[in-house]
Design a protein around this motif. Sequence first.
Motif, PDB file in Angstrom:
ATOM      1  N   LEU A   1     -49.692  13.609  14.388  1.00  0.00           N
ATOM      2  CA  LEU A   1     -48.864  13.812  15.571  1.00  0.00           C
ATOM      3  C   LEU A   1     -47.573  14.562  15.246  1.00  0.00           C
ATOM      4  O   LEU A   1     -47.247  15.563  15.891  1.00  0.00           O
ATOM      5  CB  LEU A   1     -48.517  12.456  16.200  1.00  0.00           C
ATOM      6  CG  LEU A   1     -49.681  11.654  16.768  1.00  0.00           C
ATOM      7  CD1 LEU A   1     -49.228  10.230  17.085  1.00  0.00           C
ATOM      8  CD2 LEU A   1     -50.222  12.313  18.025  1.00  0.00           C
ATOM      9  N   ARG A   2     -46.845  14.057  14.246  1.00  0.00           N
ATOM     10  CA  ARG A   2     -45.546  14.640  13.880  1.00  0.00           C
ATOM     11  C   ARG A   2     -45.356  14.460  12.373  1.00  0.00           C
ATOM     12  O   ARG A   2     -44.758  13.489  11.922  1.00  0.00           O
ATOM     13  CB  ARG A   2     -44.421  13.921  14.624  1.00  0.00           C
ATOM     14  CG  ARG A   2     -44.431  14.059  16.146  1.00  0.00           C
ATOM     15  CD  ARG A   2     -43.727  15.318  16.597  1.00  0.00           C
ATOM     16  NE  ARG A   2     -42.340  15.349  16.155  1.00  0.00           N
ATOM     17  CZ  ARG A   2     -41.328  14.723  16.787  1.00  0.00           C
ATOM     18  NH1 ARG A   2     -41.568  14.012  17.889  1.00  0.00           N
ATOM     19  NH2 ARG A   2     -40.105  14.821  16.330  1.00  0.00           N
ATOM     20  N   SER A   3     -45.867  15.379  11.588  1.00  0.00           N
ATOM     21  CA  SER A   3     -45.836  15.222  10.126  1.00  0.00           C
ATOM     22  C   SER A   3     -44.408  15.119   9.587  1.00  0.00           C
ATOM     23  O   SER A   3     -44.175  14.459   8.567  1.00  0.00           O
ATOM     24  CB  SER A   3     -46.567  16.388   9.454  1.00  0.00           C
ATOM     25  OG  SER A   3     -45.956  17.624   9.777  1.00  0.00           O
ATOM     26  N   GLU A   4     -43.444  15.725  10.278  1.00  0.00           N
ATOM     27  CA  GLU A   4     -42.059  15.698   9.800  1.00  0.00           C
ATOM     28  C   GLU A   4     -41.419  14.314   9.966  1.00  0.00           C
ATOM     29  O   GLU A   4     -40.329  14.062   9.436  1.00  0.00           O
ATOM     30  CB  GLU A   4     -41.219  16.748  10.543  1.00  0.00           C
ATOM     31  CG  GLU A   4     -40.843  16.395  11.983  1.00  0.00           C
ATOM     32  CD  GLU A   4     -41.940  16.688  12.997  1.00  0.00           C
ATOM     33  OE1 GLU A   4     -41.651  16.570  14.200  1.00  0.00           O
ATOM     34  OE2 GLU A   4     -43.071  17.032  12.573  1.00  0.00           O
TER      35      GLU A   4
ATOM     36  N   ASP B   1     -38.759   6.932  18.885  1.00  0.00           N
ATOM     37  CA  ASP B   1     -39.662   6.450  17.839  1.00  0.00           C
ATOM     38  C   ASP B   1     -40.600   5.367  18.360  1.00  0.00           C
ATOM     39  O   ASP B   1     -41.734   5.220  17.883  1.00  0.00           O
ATOM     40  CB  ASP B   1     -38.855   5.920  16.648  1.00  0.00           C
ATOM     41  CG  ASP B   1     -38.218   7.048  15.846  1.00  0.00           C
ATOM     42  OD1 ASP B   1     -38.569   8.216  16.094  1.00  0.00           O
ATOM     43  OD2 ASP B   1     -37.353   6.760  14.996  1.00  0.00           O
ATOM     44  N   LYS B   2     -40.153   4.601  19.352  1.00  0.00           N
ATOM     45  CA  LYS B   2     -41.023   3.596  19.963  1.00  0.00           C
ATOM     46  C   LYS B   2     -42.216   4.261  20.630  1.00  0.00           C
ATOM     47  O   LYS B   2     -43.354   3.792  20.513  1.00  0.00           O
ATOM     48  CB  LYS B   2     -40.224   2.788  20.991  1.00  0.00           C
ATOM     49  CG  LYS B   2     -40.967   1.583  21.555  1.00  0.00           C
ATOM     50  CD  LYS B   2     -40.136   0.861  22.604  1.00  0.00           C
ATOM     51  CE  LYS B   2     -38.851   0.327  22.012  1.00  0.00           C
ATOM     52  NZ  LYS B   2     -38.067  -0.428  23.024  1.00  0.00           N
TER      53      LYS B   2
ATOM     54  N   MET C   1     -54.022  -0.745   6.638  1.00  0.00           N
ATOM     55  CA  MET C   1     -53.496  -0.588   7.992  1.00  0.00           C
ATOM     56  C   MET C   1     -52.312   0.380   7.997  1.00  0.00           C
ATOM     57  O   MET C   1     -52.192   1.249   8.866  1.00  0.00           O
ATOM     58  CB  MET C   1     -53.068  -1.955   8.528  1.00  0.00           C
ATOM     59  CG  MET C   1     -52.804  -1.977  10.022  1.00  0.00           C
ATOM     60  SD  MET C   1     -54.281  -1.652  10.996  1.00  0.00           S
ATOM     61  CE  MET C   1     -55.255  -3.104  10.609  1.00  0.00           C
ATOM     62  N   PHE C   2     -51.428   0.218   7.030  1.00  0.00           N
ATOM     63  CA  PHE C   2     -50.264   1.100   6.908  1.00  0.00           C
ATOM     64  C   PHE C   2     -50.691   2.544   6.670  1.00  0.00           C
ATOM     65  O   PHE C   2     -50.186   3.473   7.312  1.00  0.00           O
ATOM     66  CB  PHE C   2     -49.385   0.605   5.758  1.00  0.00           C
ATOM     67  CG  PHE C   2     -48.298   1.553   5.339  1.00  0.00           C
ATOM     68  CD1 PHE C   2     -47.115   1.640   6.054  1.00  0.00           C
ATOM     69  CD2 PHE C   2     -48.465   2.371   4.223  1.00  0.00           C
ATOM     70  CE1 PHE C   2     -46.104   2.518   5.653  1.00  0.00           C
ATOM     71  CE2 PHE C   2     -47.474   3.246   3.825  1.00  0.00           C
ATOM     72  CZ  PHE C   2     -46.285   3.315   4.543  1.00  0.00           C
ATOM     73  N   ALA C   3     -51.630   2.754   5.746  1.00  0.00           N
ATOM     74  CA  ALA C   3     -52.081   4.110   5.428  1.00  0.00           C
ATOM     75  C   ALA C   3     -52.723   4.772   6.637  1.00  0.00           C
ATOM     76  O   ALA C   3     -52.519   5.964   6.899  1.00  0.00           O
ATOM     77  CB  ALA C   3     -53.061   4.080   4.251  1.00  0.00           C
ATOM     78  N   ALA C   4     -53.511   3.999   7.402  1.00  0.00           N
ATOM     79  CA  ALA C   4     -54.144   4.544   8.596  1.00  0.00           C
ATOM     80  C   ALA C   4     -53.092   4.937   9.630  1.00  0.00           C
ATOM     81  O   ALA C   4     -53.213   5.969  10.304  1.00  0.00           O
ATOM     82  CB  ALA C   4     -55.117   3.525   9.182  1.00  0.00           C
ATOM     83  N   PHE C   5     -52.047   4.121   9.752  1.00  0.00           N
ATOM     84  CA  PHE C   5     -50.970   4.428  10.700  1.00  0.00           C
ATOM     85  C   PHE C   5     -50.225   5.692  10.289  1.00  0.00           C
ATOM     86  O   PHE C   5     -49.976   6.588  11.105  1.00  0.00           O
ATOM     87  CB  PHE C   5     -49.998   3.249  10.788  1.00  0.00           C
ATOM     88  CG  PHE C   5     -48.788   3.534  11.636  1.00  0.00           C
ATOM     89  CD1 PHE C   5     -48.848   3.381  13.011  1.00  0.00           C
ATOM     90  CD2 PHE C   5     -47.605   3.981  11.059  1.00  0.00           C
ATOM     91  CE1 PHE C   5     -47.741   3.658  13.805  1.00  0.00           C
ATOM     92  CE2 PHE C   5     -46.494   4.269  11.838  1.00  0.00           C
ATOM     93  CZ  PHE C   5     -46.565   4.110  13.222  1.00  0.00           C
TER      94      PHE C   5
ATOM     95  N   GLN D   1     -48.078   6.016  20.267  1.00  0.00           N
ATOM     96  CA  GLN D   1     -49.034   7.127  20.196  1.00  0.00           C
ATOM     97  C   GLN D   1     -49.820   7.083  18.895  1.00  0.00           C
ATOM     98  O   GLN D   1     -51.035   7.352  18.882  1.00  0.00           O
ATOM     99  CB  GLN D   1     -48.298   8.462  20.339  1.00  0.00           C
ATOM    100  CG  GLN D   1     -47.713   8.701  21.718  1.00  0.00           C
ATOM    101  CD  GLN D   1     -46.841   9.952  21.764  1.00  0.00           C
ATOM    102  OE1 GLN D   1     -46.320  10.420  20.733  1.00  0.00           O
ATOM    103  NE2 GLN D   1     -46.669  10.512  22.945  1.00  0.00           N
ATOM    104  N   ALA D   2     -49.131   6.752  17.793  1.00  0.00           N
ATOM    105  CA  ALA D   2     -49.809   6.683  16.492  1.00  0.00           C
ATOM    106  C   ALA D   2     -50.819   5.543  16.451  1.00  0.00           C
ATOM    107  O   ALA D   2     -51.898   5.681  15.872  1.00  0.00           O
ATOM    108  CB  ALA D   2     -48.780   6.525  15.370  1.00  0.00           C
TER     109      ALA D   2
END
Length: 331
Positions: free
Chosen positions: A51-54, A203-204, A40-44, A209-210
């Motif tokens: 969306l925002r790699s940085e 971040d929320k 689940m974490f890896a998929a998130f 979105q993620a």
Amino acid sequence: MRKAIILKCRQGSRFHFGEFARDQSIALFHTADYIHSDVMFAAFISALAQLRSEKTDTFRTHFQEGNIRFSSGFYAIEHKEQMILLLPKPAILNIYPTDNPKKFKKIQFISKGVWEKGIAPDKWFSNDSPCISPNEKSIFLKEEVGNNAIFVLSQKQDIQKVKVRDAEDKDSLYTQTDLVMQGNEDYAVHWYFLAETKLIDEDKKLFSQAIELLVANGIGGERSTGCGNIKSIEYRDFEFQTNQPSNYQVALSLVFPQEKDMDFCKYYQTKFRGGMCFSSEKRLPVATALLEGAVMNEKLKPDVLDFSQNEKKYWKYSGDIFLPLPQLFNP
């Protein structure tokens, strides 16, 4: 507020959740029975990177500091406009004395209602039991699913496939094992996971979105072969109050404990996680995790283990969502 994020599935949807395999040739021949929290974490994180790699390092810190918490993904049963959530069987119940040891041993999941009421396991299969087992893997309250409920959660299915290789390559056949969602017209079977967040507004928004993109992308491996499809997503508040809680805590995610933490871990099962093969001679690191349902006398802190190699980021999430163990679950 802790949320249950429901990942709604169609009956017959296929999933492949990779398991550790020592031999690369049998890597696709194993799939987990549910969605471990590291998947689940890896998929998130993968969705976030799109969306925002940085921001991936920022969100890694959020997980490490407990600003975001994930459980593993378990089964949710939709019945008569209600959603009944299943939780992992606490590992301490593996030593619980019972008159039905074979039947009891097969139970992997306990409904939220059974857990909250703290019904002693020796009452689960008694003649006057308030519980019902609609399949060999799970136990519910009769008031949750009815007195005559019968349905299957999922089934494993082996599919023979052909590798895309040179025509002269004779070793092109392989077998992939998928998990196929079951249920029936009265009992729909979905996934859900628990999530908590303490984030600033920017971040929320990115978190939401993620999650939406994670659902659009699908969950688990072999998505290019049709696995992992989610129909829709639904958010529900997760309120929990159990009768007579003990001092023990039960993990609802994988936990990767450090050596100093092991004194707190009382009853548990372990599993190797990681080790993805790039070739017959190169693979990513392997870590030992405590499975969901591990019983501890103290909550462990979350962590994100970094096994990255070269330019390949490889993180493993050690979660920290726990529920109190009911006293009557303690043998």
